[in-house]
Design a protein around this motif. Sequence first.
Motif, PDB file in Angstrom:
ATOM      1  N   LYS A 138     -18.811  31.011 100.581  1.00 54.27           N
ATOM      2  CA  LYS A 138     -18.376  29.627 100.387  1.00 54.27           C
ATOM      3  C   LYS A 138     -17.259  29.674  99.362  1.00 54.27           C
ATOM      4  CE  LYS A 138     -22.681  27.159 101.158  1.00 54.27           C
ATOM      5  NZ  LYS A 138     -23.665  26.249 100.560  1.00 54.27           N
ATOM      6  N   GLU A 139     -16.130  29.101  99.700  1.00 53.96           N
ATOM      7  CA  GLU A 139     -15.022  29.114  98.755  1.00 53.96           C
ATOM      8  C   GLU A 139     -15.392  28.352  97.495  1.00 53.96           C
ATOM      9  OE1 GLU A 139     -12.297  30.988  98.750  1.00 53.96           O
ATOM     10  OE2 GLU A 139     -13.185  31.834 100.546  1.00 53.96           O
ATOM     11  N   ALA A 140     -14.856  28.821  96.386  1.00 50.91           N
ATOM     12  CA  ALA A 140     -15.156  28.216  95.088  1.00 50.91           C
ATOM     13  C   ALA A 140     -14.485  26.867  94.959  1.00 50.91           C
ATOM     14  CB  ALA A 140     -14.675  29.135  93.974  1.00 50.91           C
ATOM     15  N   SER A 141     -15.160  25.976  94.255  1.00 46.71           N
ATOM     16  CA  SER A 141     -14.537  24.696  93.939  1.00 46.71           C
ATOM     17  C   SER A 141     -13.555  24.913  92.795  1.00 46.71           C
ATOM     18  CB  SER A 141     -15.603  23.672  93.540  1.00 46.71           C
ATOM     19  OG  SER A 141     -16.165  24.021  92.294  1.00 46.71           O
ATOM     20  N   ARG A 142     -12.693  23.975  92.584  1.00 49.26           N
ATOM     21  CA  ARG A 142     -11.707  24.095  91.504  1.00 49.26           C
ATOM     22  C   ARG A 142     -12.368  24.144  90.137  1.00 49.26           C
ATOM     23  NH1 ARG A 142      -6.632  20.328  93.253  1.00 49.26           N
ATOM     24  NH2 ARG A 142      -6.409  21.219  95.329  1.00 49.26           N
ATOM     25  N   THR A 143     -13.577  23.617  90.045  1.00 47.38           N
ATOM     26  CA  THR A 143     -14.274  23.587  88.762  1.00 47.38           C
ATOM     27  C   THR A 143     -15.138  24.824  88.546  1.00 47.38           C
ATOM     28  OG1 THR A 143     -16.123  22.361  89.712  1.00 47.38           O
ATOM     29  CG2 THR A 143     -14.329  21.067  88.722  1.00 47.38           C
ATOM     30  N   ALA A 144     -15.280  25.655  89.555  1.00 43.74           N
ATOM     31  CA  ALA A 144     -16.119  26.854  89.430  1.00 43.74           C
ATOM     32  C   ALA A 144     -15.496  27.828  88.443  1.00 43.74           C
ATOM     33  CB  ALA A 144     -16.295  27.525  90.783  1.00 43.74           C
ATOM     34  N   GLU A 145     -16.346  28.380  87.574  1.00 39.45           N
ATOM     35  CA  GLU A 145     -15.868  29.335  86.580  1.00 39.45           C
ATOM     36  C   GLU A 145     -15.252  30.540  87.273  1.00 39.45           C
ATOM     37  OE1 GLU A 145     -17.698  32.063  83.036  1.00 39.45           O
ATOM     38  OE2 GLU A 145     -18.671  30.157  83.489  1.00 39.45           O
ATOM     39  N   GLY A 146     -14.015  30.856  86.897  1.00 37.76           N
ATOM     40  CA  GLY A 146     -13.319  31.996  87.479  1.00 37.76           C
ATOM     41  C   GLY A 146     -12.872  31.770  88.905  1.00 37.76           C
ATOM     42  N   HIS A 147     -13.148  30.606  89.459  1.00 38.26           N
ATOM     43  CA  HIS A 147     -12.783  30.269  90.844  1.00 38.26           C
ATOM     44  C   HIS A 147     -13.296  31.306  91.834  1.00 38.26           C
ATOM     45  CE1 HIS A 147     -10.345  26.953  89.435  1.00 38.26           C
ATOM     46  NE2 HIS A 147      -9.793  27.761  88.555  1.00 38.26           N
ATOM     47  N   LEU A 148     -14.491  31.817  91.568  1.00 37.59           N
ATOM     48  CA  LEU A 148     -15.085  32.809  92.462  1.00 37.59           C
ATOM     49  C   LEU A 148     -15.939  32.117  93.520  1.00 37.59           C
ATOM     50  CD1 LEU A 148     -16.201  35.482  89.877  1.00 37.59           C
ATOM     51  CD2 LEU A 148     -14.374  35.706  91.555  1.00 37.59           C
ATOM     52  N   PRO A 149     -15.885  32.627  94.740  1.00 41.18           N
ATOM     53  CA  PRO A 149     -16.752  32.058  95.773  1.00 41.18           C
ATOM     54  C   PRO A 149     -18.208  32.415  95.517  1.00 41.18           C
ATOM     55  CG  PRO A 149     -15.624  33.988  96.620  1.00 41.18           C
ATOM     56  CD  PRO A 149     -15.100  33.750  95.225  1.00 41.18           C
ATOM     57  N   ARG A 150     -19.080  31.775  96.265  1.00 40.67           N
ATOM     58  CA  ARG A 150     -20.507  32.110  96.278  1.00 40.67           C
ATOM     59  C   ARG A 150     -20.830  32.612  97.670  1.00 40.67           C
ATOM     60  NH1 ARG A 150     -24.446  29.593  92.702  1.00 40.67           N
ATOM     61  NH2 ARG A 150     -23.309  28.684  90.991  1.00 40.67           N
ATOM     62  N   LEU A 151     -21.949  33.275  97.766  1.00 41.68           N
ATOM     63  CA  LEU A 151     -22.431  33.668  99.084  1.00 41.68           C
ATOM     64  C   LEU A 151     -22.901  32.426  99.826  1.00 41.68           C
ATOM     65  CD1 LEU A 151     -24.417  36.717  97.818  1.00 41.68           C
ATOM     66  CD2 LEU A 151     -22.556  36.841  99.462  1.00 41.68           C
ATOM     67  N   ASP A 152     -22.646  32.372 101.111  1.00 45.03           N
ATOM     68  CA  ASP A 152     -23.179  31.301 101.945  1.00 45.03           C
ATOM     69  C   ASP A 152     -24.570  31.761 102.376  1.00 45.03           C
ATOM     70  OD1 ASP A 152     -23.911  29.504 103.927  1.00 45.03           O
ATOM     71  OD2 ASP A 152     -21.905  29.429 104.804  1.00 45.03           O
ATOM     72  N   MET A 153     -25.558  31.421 101.553  1.00 48.81           N
ATOM     73  CA  MET A 153     -26.914  31.942 101.757  1.00 48.81           C
ATOM     74  C   MET A 153     -27.512  31.523 103.097  1.00 48.81           C
ATOM     75  SD  MET A 153     -27.420  33.953  99.307  1.00 48.81           S
ATOM     76  CE  MET A 153     -29.167  34.289  99.463  1.00 48.81           C
ATOM     77  N   ARG A 154     -27.166  30.353 103.570  1.00 44.57           N
ATOM     78  CA  ARG A 154     -27.702  29.900 104.854  1.00 44.57           C
ATOM     79  C   ARG A 154     -27.285  30.846 105.978  1.00 44.57           C
ATOM     80  NH1 ARG A 154     -25.673  27.092 108.759  1.00 44.57           N
ATOM     81  NH2 ARG A 154     -23.826  26.444 107.619  1.00 44.57           N
ATOM     82  N   ARG A 155     -26.068  31.349 105.915  1.00 38.91           N
ATOM     83  CA  ARG A 155     -25.557  32.218 106.973  1.00 38.91           C
ATOM     84  C   ARG A 155     -25.718  33.711 106.669  1.00 38.91           C
ATOM     85  NH1 ARG A 155     -19.878  30.558 106.934  1.00 38.91           N
ATOM     86  NH2 ARG A 155     -19.581  32.280 108.360  1.00 38.91           N
ATOM     87  N   ALA A 156     -25.720  34.084 105.396  1.00 36.76           N
ATOM     88  CA  ALA A 156     -25.728  35.511 105.027  1.00 36.76           C
ATOM     89  C   ALA A 156     -27.127  36.085 104.863  1.00 36.76           C
ATOM     90  CB  ALA A 156     -24.945  35.712 103.728  1.00 36.76           C
ATOM     91  N   ARG A 157     -28.104  35.235 104.625  1.00 35.60           N
ATOM     92  CA  ARG A 157     -29.452  35.718 104.301  1.00 35.60           C
ATOM     93  C   ARG A 157     -30.093  36.413 105.495  1.00 35.60           C
ATOM     94  NH1 ARG A 157     -33.225  31.816 100.765  1.00 35.60           N
ATOM     95  NH2 ARG A 157     -34.529  33.419  99.818  1.00 35.60           N
ATOM     96  N   TRP A 158     -30.645  37.575 105.234  1.00 28.20           N
ATOM     97  CA  TRP A 158     -31.327  38.363 106.262  1.00 28.20           C
ATOM     98  C   TRP A 158     -32.817  38.294 105.998  1.00 28.20           C
ATOM     99  CZ3 TRP A 158     -33.227  43.803 106.189  1.00 28.20           C
ATOM    100  CH2 TRP A 158     -33.469  44.299 107.475  1.00 28.20           C
ATOM    101  N   ASP A 159     -33.596  38.023 107.028  1.00 31.37           N
ATOM    102  CA  ASP A 159     -35.040  37.863 106.845  1.00 31.37           C
ATOM    103  C   ASP A 159     -35.806  39.164 106.987  1.00 31.37           C
ATOM    104  OD1 ASP A 159     -35.110  38.339 109.568  1.00 31.37           O
ATOM    105  OD2 ASP A 159     -35.893  36.376 110.101  1.00 31.37           O
ATOM    106  N   GLY A 160     -35.107  40.261 107.176  1.00 32.66           N
ATOM    107  CA  GLY A 160     -35.781  41.558 107.307  1.00 32.66           C
ATOM    108  C   GLY A 160     -36.144  41.904 108.718  1.00 32.66           C
ATOM    109  N   GLY A 161     -35.967  40.946 109.626  1.00 29.40           N
ATOM    110  CA  GLY A 161     -36.279  41.212 111.020  1.00 29.40           C
ATOM    111  C   GLY A 161     -37.686  41.753 111.168  1.00 29.40           C
TER     112      GLY A 161
END
Length: 128
Positions: free
Chosen positions: A98-121
């Motif tokens: 997820k792209e960082a908001s303008r107010t995010a410290e360092g303007h770093l993105p976050r992981l999109d946990m909804r899409r990136a999270r793996w349940d271990g299959g």
Amino acid sequence: MSEESLPRDAGPERADALPEYAERVLEVAELIPPGRVMTYGDVAEWLERGGPRQVGRVMALYGGAVPWWRVVRADGALLPGHELRALDHYRAEGTPLKEASRTAEGHLPRLDMRRARWDGGERADGHT
């Protein structure tokens, strides 16, 4: 914090061996596919032992030889002090961000946990 924070039966059998719990955590980290992540709590739940803090401790002490960037905080924030290295891995692997908001410290993105999270299959045969 010491190895005493690991589960009681996590102690090494010999001085140069990893604690058994640490070995298991690192094995799970190696199972996570490129472009996907598990939270510290997910790993503990998958192992049915310990908790997020114990998994985090293992990763801090022993995780350098495995894909450490795939074991993450539940809020998707990048690991403090390792943000840029992790971000390089995420971009190379196509991990959803997820792209960082303008107010995010360092303007770093976050992981999109909804899409990136793996349940271990499915659990690997013989791996509990």
